[in-house]
Motif scaffolding. Structure first.
Motif, mmCIF file in Angstrom:
data_model
loop_
_atom_site.group_PDB
_atom_site.id
_atom_site.type_symbol
_atom_site.label_atom_id
_atom_site.label_comp_id
_atom_site.label_asym_id
_atom_site.label_seq_id
_atom_site.Cartn_x
_atom_site.Cartn_y
_atom_site.Cartn_z
ATOM 1 N N ASP A 1 -1.323 5.280 -0.238
ATOM 2 C CA ASP A 1 -1.296 5.526 -1.689
ATOM 3 C C ASP A 1 0.040 6.091 -2.149
ATOM 4 O OD1 ASP A 1 -1.416 7.983 -0.550
ATOM 5 O OD2 ASP A 1 -3.048 8.756 -1.791
ATOM 6 N N GLU A 2 1.036 6.178 -1.261
ATOM 7 C CA GLU A 2 2.364 6.643 -1.665
ATOM 8 C C GLU A 2 3.093 5.503 -2.369
ATOM 9 O OE1 GLU A 2 6.497 8.329 0.329
ATOM 10 O OE2 GLU A 2 4.619 8.392 1.469
ATOM 11 N N PRO A 3 3.452 5.660 -3.637
ATOM 12 C CA PRO A 3 3.988 4.529 -4.397
ATOM 13 C C PRO A 3 5.466 4.253 -4.131
ATOM 14 C CG PRO A 3 3.851 6.439 -5.814
ATOM 15 C CD PRO A 3 3.291 6.854 -4.477
ATOM 16 N N ILE A 4 5.867 3.038 -4.434
ATOM 17 C CA ILE A 4 7.281 2.650 -4.488
ATOM 18 C C ILE A 4 7.678 2.591 -5.961
ATOM 19 C CG2 ILE A 4 8.964 0.841 -3.968
ATOM 20 C CD1 ILE A 4 7.203 -0.023 -1.647
ATOM 21 N N HIS A 5 8.775 3.236 -6.319
ATOM 22 C CA HIS A 5 9.236 3.248 -7.707
ATOM 23 C C HIS A 5 10.410 2.287 -7.849
ATOM 24 C CE1 HIS A 5 6.909 6.807 -9.080
ATOM 25 N NE2 HIS A 5 6.967 7.134 -7.799
ATOM 26 N N LEU A 6 10.253 1.315 -8.734
ATOM 27 C CA LEU A 6 11.300 0.325 -8.989
ATOM 28 C C LEU A 6 11.517 0.213 -10.490
ATOM 29 C CD1 LEU A 6 13.215 -2.019 -8.210
ATOM 30 C CD2 LEU A 6 11.204 -3.523 -8.198
ATOM 31 N N LYS A 7 12.786 0.236 -10.887
ATOM 32 C CA LYS A 7 13.123 0.106 -12.302
ATOM 33 C C LYS A 7 13.999 -1.137 -12.473
ATOM 34 C CE LYS A 7 13.879 3.898 -14.528
ATOM 35 N NZ LYS A 7 14.485 5.135 -15.093
ATOM 36 N N ILE A 8 13.598 -2.024 -13.369
ATOM 37 C CA ILE A 8 14.330 -3.259 -13.647
ATOM 38 C C ILE A 8 14.947 -3.176 -15.044
ATOM 39 C CG2 ILE A 8 14.163 -5.763 -13.920
ATOM 40 C CD1 ILE A 8 13.775 -4.865 -11.061
ATOM 41 N N PRO B 1 -2.792 -2.969 -4.553
ATOM 42 C CA PRO B 1 -3.230 -3.938 -3.536
ATOM 43 C C PRO B 1 -4.397 -4.777 -4.043
ATOM 44 C CG PRO B 1 -2.882 -1.781 -2.557
ATOM 45 C CD PRO B 1 -2.775 -1.590 -4.032
ATOM 46 N N GLY B 2 -4.424 -6.041 -3.625
ATOM 47 C CA GLY B 2 -5.497 -6.931 -4.042
ATOM 48 C C GLY B 2 -6.819 -6.573 -3.389
ATOM 49 N N ILE B 3 -7.890 -6.726 -4.145
ATOM 50 C CA ILE B 3 -9.226 -6.417 -3.636
ATOM 51 C C ILE B 3 -9.581 -7.417 -2.541
ATOM 52 C CG2 ILE B 3 -11.666 -6.196 -4.237
ATOM 53 C CD1 ILE B 3 -10.751 -5.597 -7.111
ATOM 54 N N THR B 4 -10.034 -6.915 -1.403
ATOM 55 C CA THR B 4 -10.413 -7.772 -0.283
ATOM 56 C C THR B 4 -11.779 -7.366 0.227
ATOM 57 O OG1 THR B 4 -9.714 -8.616 1.874
ATOM 58 C CG2 THR B 4 -9.351 -6.280 1.446
ATOM 59 N N ASP C 1 -10.834 2.598 -3.219
ATOM 60 C CA ASP C 1 -10.552 4.001 -3.548
ATOM 61 C C ASP C 1 -9.159 4.157 -4.155
ATOM 62 O OD1 ASP C 1 -13.019 4.671 -2.596
ATOM 63 O OD2 ASP C 1 -12.317 5.428 -0.660
ATOM 64 N N LEU C 2 -8.185 3.403 -3.601
ATOM 65 C CA LEU C 2 -6.818 3.466 -4.119
ATOM 66 C C LEU C 2 -6.757 2.931 -5.552
ATOM 67 C CD1 LEU C 2 -3.807 3.947 -3.714
ATOM 68 C CD2 LEU C 2 -3.653 1.703 -2.629
ATOM 69 N N ILE C 3 -7.452 1.834 -5.795
ATOM 70 C CA ILE C 3 -7.466 1.243 -7.140
ATOM 71 C C ILE C 3 -8.130 2.191 -8.135
ATOM 72 C CG2 ILE C 3 -8.442 -0.630 -8.523
ATOM 73 C CD1 ILE C 3 -8.041 -2.464 -6.100
ATOM 74 N N VAL C 4 -9.296 2.732 -7.748
ATOM 75 C CA VAL C 4 -10.039 3.622 -8.650
ATOM 76 C C VAL C 4 -9.219 4.868 -8.968
ATOM 77 C CG1 VAL C 4 -12.070 5.104 -8.814
ATOM 78 C CG2 VAL C 4 -12.305 2.771 -7.966
ATOM 79 N N LYS C 5 -8.463 5.355 -7.996
ATOM 80 C CA LYS C 5 -7.627 6.542 -8.222
ATOM 81 C C LYS C 5 -6.641 6.305 -9.364
ATOM 82 C CE LYS C 5 -4.043 9.361 -6.028
ATOM 83 N NZ LYS C 5 -3.250 9.588 -4.791
#
Length: 689
Positions: free
Chosen positions: A126-133, A147-150, A167-171
């Motif tokens: 659950d540690e995010p990657i931060h990207l700015k475009i 992440p896609g639901i599997t 759990d990650l999505i719901v968070k």
């Protein structure tokens, strides 16, 4: 209002600098099953290929993607400052100021950073990657690719991969400040959409859910998505937008996103002409931009309040950590003085932090004196452990070989001392309980009153040792005094005590009254002098107080007496062993014996109550003087004398290992919150809110 999204991006940057996730900022969370076209939708919004692709779970870390629209003038200025050659570029938080102009490098960096944290076994984190475009071709948006639901684990994935991903999505979508972008393929049944299902769990009214239907061009022949796009199948309050993705063949053939958007527009005009202007990637981008701006505007008041509350909390936390020590002597003296003052205040009941769950300090000492100790003394029976046989034996032993006409005072003193001695144990226990509470006050002051001591664990331990040692030294002195209080009572039995004299007078009156009542009850034919045993005939009849009566009693002449048990009684013709003393097992007391025992018991009870009252009053006073007050008065000087030494300053004022780190973290967080508060204040000043 368009400037609201850059403001949120600025807030995101502020909190990224401290690596904190304590503020839930408005953003768009993208949810969908594997292969639902989630990545294609994001790339279409960016206008470039930048996301990893493959089979199975490709997105294994949340990707927080900030799209920043750059005007041509700003682009030229930024290019000059950063040496950027191109109109579009990207920056990662974890690579600091490194600028990426090649989007293939951005994709490779996402893959490398994912494997660095999540490993290469398809696991998620659950540690995010931060990207700015930065690009002139994007609208201002903040998106979170999840992440896609599997359903089924593949390869080395853990067996509970489905639960982990959910759990990650719901968070992320539970954040009330987020908009949920639920992505579903058009060639699947909308009623079984996993994305809409999980969105509905946290947003049952659908107030912050926008549905996206992908792969409109892949529906079965003879079918269309008209009912779905019109909202007749699954109603969603924020709307439902259809898009056309690039196929894997298009990606392999290097078909650009711009070409794909043109083909998408042509498809919508041909297949859904009446809905073409309300579907497609460009409309989706404008809709998301509009929804996010309005959502930010609605969230800002609560966001401002949350930031101000957190700023106050971190200010208090930073204050508790204290400033770095500059003047060691002054700091040490201040801490010692404050601890001594808080210790005394806790005893006196004037402490700043008052315990509400249990009695503490002076209140508990008062409870020990008047409840615990007082009730214990009152529960001591004045005649406890003393039988009538014990009293009678004491009376006989006190008379020696001569029968006594009166109850001997020696027997009273012997027995009353025995009973008074029983008050010593609860008195010493009272001292012990107060000593234990004085120890507990040390911990109370450390936890609640002087949190600065937590910065200096060695100083804290040294203070505890000094106070404990002081209490330990005062304990035997106090015990000795309490022991002496009981010994004083035992040293002199004051039968002239006013209360005791009154009790004796009242008791004599009662005894005399009982004697008169007995004489009135005798038959009138019995001479009064016989009953008193004062005449010659009375002596011959074995009165209770004369030697002949005792002789008859010993020989068993009185039928009302129980026989004594004497297995060694001499038989006729046998020698008598004078060392064999008959020991009575039980027998009925004569009226004289019964009267003497009652007199002694009443005297013991009367005098015991007087002594108990004295002990109940004097023991708390002794404990207060020799223990509590002495510690209060000498604590400050004792601490200064033991600890305020030049050679101990460096050692005692050594901070705990993590204290400096926690102080820096709290200072950085406070600075970030204050900066965020300024950003929101600027919004109000520019009338954006």
């Amino acid at each position: 209002m368009e400037a609201l999204i850059p403001v949120i991006n600025k807030l995101q940057d502020v909190f990224n600098t401290v690596g904190a996730d304590i503020i839930q900022l408005p953003q768009i969370a993208v949810v969908g099953t594997q292969s639902s076209g989630k990545s294609s939708v994001l790339e279409a919004l960016v206008g470039r290929d930048l996301l990893p692709r493959g089979t199975g779970v490709v997105t294994r870390r949340p990707l927080i993607l900030q799209l920043v629209h750059v005007d041509p003038e700003d682009r030229r200025k930024t290019s000059e400052e950063n040496g950027v050659d191109g109109e579009e570029w990207g920056k990662f938080l974890h690579t600091k100021n490194k600028i990426y102009t090649d989007f293939d490098e951005i994709r490779l960096e996402i893959e490398a950073e994912t494997e660095r944290v999540s490993g290469n076994n398809k696991g998620i984190t659950d540690e995010p990657i931060h990207l700015k475009i930065f690009s002139p071709h994007v609208v201002n948006l903040t998106l979170v690719d999840l992440p896609g639901i599997t359903k089924v684990p593949v390869g080395d994935q853990p067996k509970d991969i489905e639960v982990q991903i959910k759990d990650l999505i719901v968070k992320h979508i539970s954040n009330p400040n987020s908009i949920i972008l639920a992505v579903t393929a058009a060639n699947t049944d909308m009623a079984t959409s996993e994305a809409l299902k999980v969105a509905r769990e946290v947003d049952p009214d659908g107030r912050r859910t926008l549905a996206v239907v992908t792969k409109l061009d892949l529906m079965d022949a003879g079918t269309d998505a008209m009912d779905v796009l019109m909202g007749r199948v699954i109603p969603v309050k924020l709307g439902l937008i259809g898009v056309v993705n690039r196929s894997q063949l298009d990606i392999n053939n290097k078909k650009t996103v711009a070409d794909a958007i043109r083909d998408e527009y042509a498809f919508l005009q041909k297949k859904y002409p009446s809905l073409a202007n309300r579907n497609g990637t460009k409309y989706l981008a404008r809709t998301l931009n509009r929804l996010l701006m309005h959502h930010i505007r609605d969230c800002l008041p609560e966001l401002k309040t949350r930031i101000n509350v957190l700023a106050a909390q971190y200010q208090s936390l930073l204050s508790s950590y204290g400033e770095p020590v500059e003047d060691q002597s002054s700091t040490l003296l201040q801490l010692i003085t404050k601890f001594a003052a808080e210790y005394c205040h806790t005893i006196e009941g004037t402490a700043k932090y008052i315990e509400t769950t249990e009695l503490c300090g002076g209140a508990r000492i008062c409870y020990i004196f008047h409840e615990t100790f007082g009730r214990t003394l009152e529960s001591v029976d004045p005649l406890g452990g003393l039988t009538t046989i014990d009293v009678l034996t004491a009376i006989r032993n006190a008379t020696g070989p001569r029968p006594a006409l009166f109850v001997p005072e020696v027997s009273f003193e012997l027995l009353v001392k025995r009973q008074v001695k029983r008050l010593e144990e609860p008195s010493l226990r009272c001292v012990e309980l107060v000593h234990e509470e004085m120890q507990r006050i040390i911990q109370h002051c450390s936890n609640y009153s002087t949190q600065e001591l937590l910065r200096f664990p060695k100083l804290h331990d040294a203070i505890v040792e000094v106070v404990t040692s002081l209490l330990r030294k005062r304990l035997p002195v106090t015990n000795e005094m309490v022991h002496n209080l009981v010994a004083i009572e035992l040293a002199y039995i004051n039968t002239k005590h006013p209360d005791f004299a009154d009790a004796c007078g009242l008791m004599n009156n009662n005894i005399e009254e009982q004697r008169r009542n007995r004489m009135r009850e005798l038959p009138s034919s019995v001479p009064r002098e016989k009953t008193a045993g004062g005449g010659p005939q009375g002596d011959q009849d074995g009165g209770t107080g004369n030697w002949r009566g005792m002789l008859k009693e010993g020989m068993g002449g009185d039928k009302s007496m129980l026989q004594t048990s004497n297995p060694a009684s001499p038989q006729r013709g046998h020698a008598v062993n004078l060392l064999d003393v008959p020991v009575p097992v039980s027998r009925k007391l004569s009226s004289r014996e019964q009267r003497d025992c009652e007199v002694i018991e009443r005297l013991i009870k009367s005098y015991f109550l007087i002594v108990r009252k004295n002990i109940q009053d004097s023991v708390p006073k002794a404990v207060m003087h020799f223990l509590v007050n002495h510690v209060k008065d000498s604590l400050q000087s004792e601490l200064v004398g033991q600890l305020y030494k030049a050679g101990l300053l460096d050692d005692l004022l050594t901070e705990s290992e993590d204290m400096a780190q926690r102080r820096n973290e709290a200072a950085d967080m406070l600075k970030a919150l204050q900066k965020a508060s300024q950003v929101i204040a600027e919004i109000r000043e520019t009338h954006l809110w």
